[in-house]
Scaffold this motif. Structure first.
Motif, PDB file in Angstrom:
ATOM      1  N   SER A   1       5.000  -8.282 -19.955  1.00 24.09           N
ATOM      2  CA  SER A   1       4.219  -7.254 -19.275  1.00 24.09           C
ATOM      3  C   SER A   1       3.126  -7.893 -18.417  1.00 24.09           C
ATOM      4  N   GLU A   2       2.478  -8.949 -18.958  1.00 23.71           N
ATOM      5  CA  GLU A   2       1.417  -9.651 -18.207  1.00 23.71           C
ATOM      6  C   GLU A   2       1.987 -10.368 -16.992  1.00 23.71           C
ATOM      7  N   GLN A   3       3.150 -11.018 -17.223  1.00 20.88           N
ATOM      8  CA  GLN A   3       3.794 -11.719 -16.105  1.00 20.88           C
ATOM      9  C   GLN A   3       4.151 -10.731 -15.001  1.00 20.88           C
ATOM     10  N   PHE A   4       4.655  -9.574 -15.430  1.00 23.33           N
ATOM     11  CA  PHE A   4       5.055  -8.532 -14.473  1.00 23.33           C
ATOM     12  C   PHE A   4       3.838  -8.067 -13.663  1.00 23.33           C
ATOM     13  N   ALA A   5       2.707  -7.855 -14.389  1.00 18.75           N
ATOM     14  CA  ALA A   5       1.480  -7.396 -13.731  1.00 18.75           C
ATOM     15  C   ALA A   5       0.981  -8.447 -12.736  1.00 18.75           C
ATOM     16  N   ASP A   6       1.062  -9.752 -13.134  1.00 21.94           N
ATOM     17  CA  ASP A   6       0.663 -10.849 -12.232  1.00 21.94           C
ATOM     18  C   ASP A   6       1.474 -10.804 -10.948  1.00 21.94           C
ATOM     19  N   LYS A   7       2.798 -10.770 -11.132  1.00 26.27           N
ATOM     20  CA  LYS A   7       3.707 -10.776  -9.979  1.00 26.27           C
ATOM     21  C   LYS A   7       3.430  -9.569  -9.083  1.00 26.27           C
ATOM     22  N   ARG A   8       3.129  -8.465  -9.746  1.00 28.33           N
ATOM     23  CA  ARG A   8       2.914  -7.240  -8.991  1.00 28.33           C
ATOM     24  C   ARG A   8       1.673  -7.351  -8.106  1.00 28.33           C
ATOM     25  N   SER A   9       0.594  -7.935  -8.678  1.00 29.15           N
ATOM     26  CA  SER A   9      -0.623  -8.030  -7.852  1.00 29.15           C
ATOM     27  C   SER A   9      -0.412  -9.070  -6.759  1.00 29.15           C
ATOM     28  N   GLU A  10       0.376 -10.114  -7.061  1.00 20.90           N
ATOM     29  CA  GLU A  10       0.722 -11.112  -6.056  1.00 20.90           C
ATOM     30  C   GLU A  10       1.442 -10.436  -4.879  1.00 20.90           C
ATOM     31  N   LEU A  11       2.388  -9.567  -5.240  1.00 26.30           N
ATOM     32  CA  LEU A  11       3.188  -8.851  -4.237  1.00 26.30           C
ATOM     33  C   LEU A  11       2.303  -7.922  -3.408  1.00 26.30           C
ATOM     34  N   THR A  12       1.385  -7.262  -4.070  1.00 29.27           N
ATOM     35  CA  THR A  12       0.463  -6.375  -3.359  1.00 29.27           C
ATOM     36  C   THR A  12      -0.380  -7.178  -2.372  1.00 29.27           C
ATOM     37  N   ASP A  13      -0.845  -8.363  -2.818  1.00 27.38           N
ATOM     38  CA  ASP A  13      -1.611  -9.252  -1.920  1.00 27.38           C
ATOM     39  C   ASP A  13      -0.791  -9.634  -0.702  1.00 27.38           C
ATOM     40  N   LEU A  14       0.446 -10.048  -0.954  1.00 26.22           N
ATOM     41  CA  LEU A  14       1.318 -10.480   0.144  1.00 26.22           C
ATOM     42  C   LEU A  14       1.517  -9.346   1.151  1.00 26.22           C
ATOM     43  N   ASN A  15       1.794  -8.169   0.627  1.00 28.35           N
ATOM     44  CA  ASN A  15       1.995  -6.989   1.465  1.00 28.35           C
ATOM     45  C   ASN A  15       0.780  -6.754   2.345  1.00 28.35           C
ATOM     46  N   TRP A  16      -0.389  -6.924   1.733  1.00 28.62           N
ATOM     47  CA  TRP A  16      -1.660  -6.681   2.414  1.00 28.62           C
ATOM     48  C   TRP A  16      -1.865  -7.708   3.520  1.00 28.62           C
ATOM     49  N   GLN A  17      -1.524  -8.971   3.218  1.00 25.55           N
ATOM     50  CA  GLN A  17      -1.665 -10.048   4.211  1.00 25.55           C
ATOM     51  C   GLN A  17      -0.729  -9.803   5.401  1.00 25.55           C
ATOM     52  N   VAL A  18       0.504  -9.414   5.111  1.00 26.73           N
ATOM     53  CA  VAL A  18       1.473  -9.156   6.179  1.00 26.73           C
ATOM     54  C   VAL A  18       0.964  -8.044   7.083  1.00 26.73           C
ATOM     55  N   GLN A  19       0.377  -7.041   6.458  1.00 24.49           N
ATOM     56  CA  GLN A  19      -0.157  -5.919   7.216  1.00 24.49           C
ATOM     57  C   GLN A  19      -1.291  -6.378   8.150  1.00 24.49           C
ATOM     58  N   LEU A  20      -2.179  -7.239   7.600  1.00 26.14           N
ATOM     59  CA  LEU A  20      -3.296  -7.783   8.388  1.00 26.14           C
ATOM     60  C   LEU A  20      -2.777  -8.548   9.594  1.00 26.14           C
ATOM     61  N   ILE A  21      -1.798  -9.425   9.352  1.00 35.83           N
ATOM     62  CA  ILE A  21      -1.236 -10.255  10.430  1.00 35.83           C
ATOM     63  C   ILE A  21      -0.645  -9.359  11.518  1.00 35.83           C
ATOM     64  N   ARG A  22       0.079  -8.336  11.094  1.00 34.33           N
ATOM     65  CA  ARG A  22       0.683  -7.407  12.045  1.00 34.33           C
ATOM     66  C   ARG A  22      -0.363  -6.720  12.911  1.00 34.33           C
ATOM     67  N   GLU A  23      -1.447  -6.303  12.230  1.00 37.32           N
ATOM     68  CA  GLU A  23      -2.506  -5.608  12.972  1.00 37.32           C
ATOM     69  C   GLU A  23      -3.153  -6.530  13.993  1.00 37.32           C
ATOM     70  N   GLU A  24      -3.368  -7.801  13.586  1.00 41.80           N
ATOM     71  CA  GLU A  24      -3.967  -8.784  14.503  1.00 41.80           C
ATOM     72  C   GLU A  24      -3.060  -9.020  15.698  1.00 41.80           C
ATOM     73  N   GLU A  25      -1.761  -8.983  15.467  1.00 44.57           N
ATOM     74  CA  GLU A  25      -0.800  -9.221  16.552  1.00 44.57           C
ATOM     75  C   GLU A  25      -0.572  -7.952  17.385  1.00 44.57           C
ATOM     76  N   GLY A  26      -1.251  -6.890  16.983  1.00 43.82           N
ATOM     77  CA  GLY A  26      -1.185  -5.656  17.776  1.00 43.82           C
ATOM     78  C   GLY A  26       0.094  -4.857  17.590  1.00 43.82           C
ATOM     79  N   GLU A  27       0.812  -5.176  16.518  1.00 43.60           N
ATOM     80  CA  GLU A  27       2.040  -4.402  16.261  1.00 43.60           C
ATOM     81  C   GLU A  27       1.778  -3.214  15.344  1.00 43.60           C
ATOM     82  N   GLY A  28       0.609  -3.250  14.672  1.00 44.79           N
ATOM     83  CA  GLY A  28       0.364  -2.282  13.601  1.00 44.79           C
ATOM     84  C   GLY A  28       0.203  -0.851  14.107  1.00 44.79           C
TER      85      GLY A  28
END
Lengths: 231, 231
Positions: free
Chosen positions: B204-231
């Motif tokens: 359960s802890e490993q799952f929660a770790d991976k999940r927050s990692e995934l949320t971070d990644l998603n957030w970073q991708v979104q930021l990059i997209r916005e900076e590139e003006g695609e957002g």
């Protein structure tokens, strides 16, 4: 051609549409009227025999929650057994299935963007699939929307449209003309006064004349097209 | 969220699919199992109360002649009265309707050119229209084709898919992850041996770790997209 009209309607006595359709079909021969909700039990063998003994099968019902009332579903589930309908047997193949459906909603609502969001063709797709599965030809459904609001002349047209739906052998223009001619001849033979008979015979002859004129015209147009290399 | 599973099946005792689904749902809370064919009469007021008291409604049935068996049609015709469902009242608006359908035909046949000539989405359109009419959200149907031929591992996946179908609040990726995390936590709490509990907590802890990692990644991708003006 013999036609079996299978009606699914839990309150048929008070149905304006069903009473109208029954009266419209009254002058026709070779029509079996079969009201499912009036049956105490479903005799599977008897129902299957009915299907075998008719060439056109009509499902006739009001649209309840985007399908026929429960009695038709019960009939489908019970009568169309695997042994009857599948396993290489196709006892209904080559016959015709028609759907006569009444709705309390105007025709314009049955389209994308309309209040029903779907066409009747989409809604009635399961019956089309049943026909296909049984190897039957599916007729374009005859839909009757809000009959209570109709003008008398439109209702008279519906009598004819319904009679044709139950009995016209094929749904093309030639067969439509042939159907009208046969009906006029029949009516003339049945006329009660000599005057009425005279008038009907005259009408029938005029119709036959116009029909052969039309056939000639069609034939000439075809010839011209072929000469022009479009044929 | 409370879920009402309305089952239409005339031979439920011998149904491998229905027995499987019932066992799959057994560990879940807040599920009402409601088999229509077992009812002697339909108590309209009681059925309507059931609908009011649940947030997710599931129609569960084998596909008979391109629709649910007759008992569900009878239920629709009887329970969803005009007074209940129309006239400005929409007592089920905002709730969710799902369809769990089993077929004896392989999935590949349900497409244009396949032996069934239609997709399950087309075939089940009437239920989608019922949901729309009632102001409900329609879930993509869960289809179970030829369960008898399935591998054991696929069946185990079906247990999870079915449990999610009955209980997952929304059908997006975030909610799917949240659902799994909640299930792991629950299982850990219920574990009978300390070893099993330990393992489940770790998972359960490993799952929660991976999940927050995934949320971070998603957030970073979104930021990059916005900076590139695609957002």
């Amino acid at each position: 051609m013999k036609t079996l009209v299978i009606i699914s309607h839990p309150e048929i006595e008070t149905s304006m549409v069903q009473n109208f359709l029954k009266a419209s079909a009254a002058p026709l021969e070779a029509i079996t009227w079969h009201h499912l909700d009036a049956l105490e039990t479903l005799d599977v063998a008897a129902e299957q025999a009915l299907l075998r003994n008719h060439e056109r099968i009509i499902f006739q019902f009001p649209l309840y929650w985007y399908a026929a009332p429960a009695s038709l579903k019960m009939w489908l589930d019970t009568v169309l057994t695997g042994q009857f309908a599948f396993n290489g047997r196709q006892p209904l193949a080559g016959k015709t299935l028609g759907v006569v459906v009444s709705t309390g909603t105007a025709a314009k609502h049955f389209q994308a963007g309309g209040s029903e969001q779907a066409t009747l063709s989409e809604i009635l797709r399961p019956y089309e699939l049943v026909a296909r599965k049984l190897g039957m030809t599916y007729l374009p459904p005859l839909a009757i929307h809000q009959l209570g609001y109709w003008q008398e002349t439109d209702k008279q047209c519906l009598v004819i449209d319904y009679q044709r739906y139950l009995t016209q052998s094929e749904f093309n223009f030639d067969q439509q003309l042939a159907w009208f001619e046969a009906m006029l001849t029949k009516k003339a033979a049945e006329a009660t006064s000599p005057e009425a008979q005279q008038r009907l015979i005259l009408l029938s002859e005029q119709f036959a004349d116009k029909r052969s004129e039309l056939t000639d015209l069609n034939w000439q147009v075809q010839l011209i097209r072929e000469e022009e290399g479009e044929g």
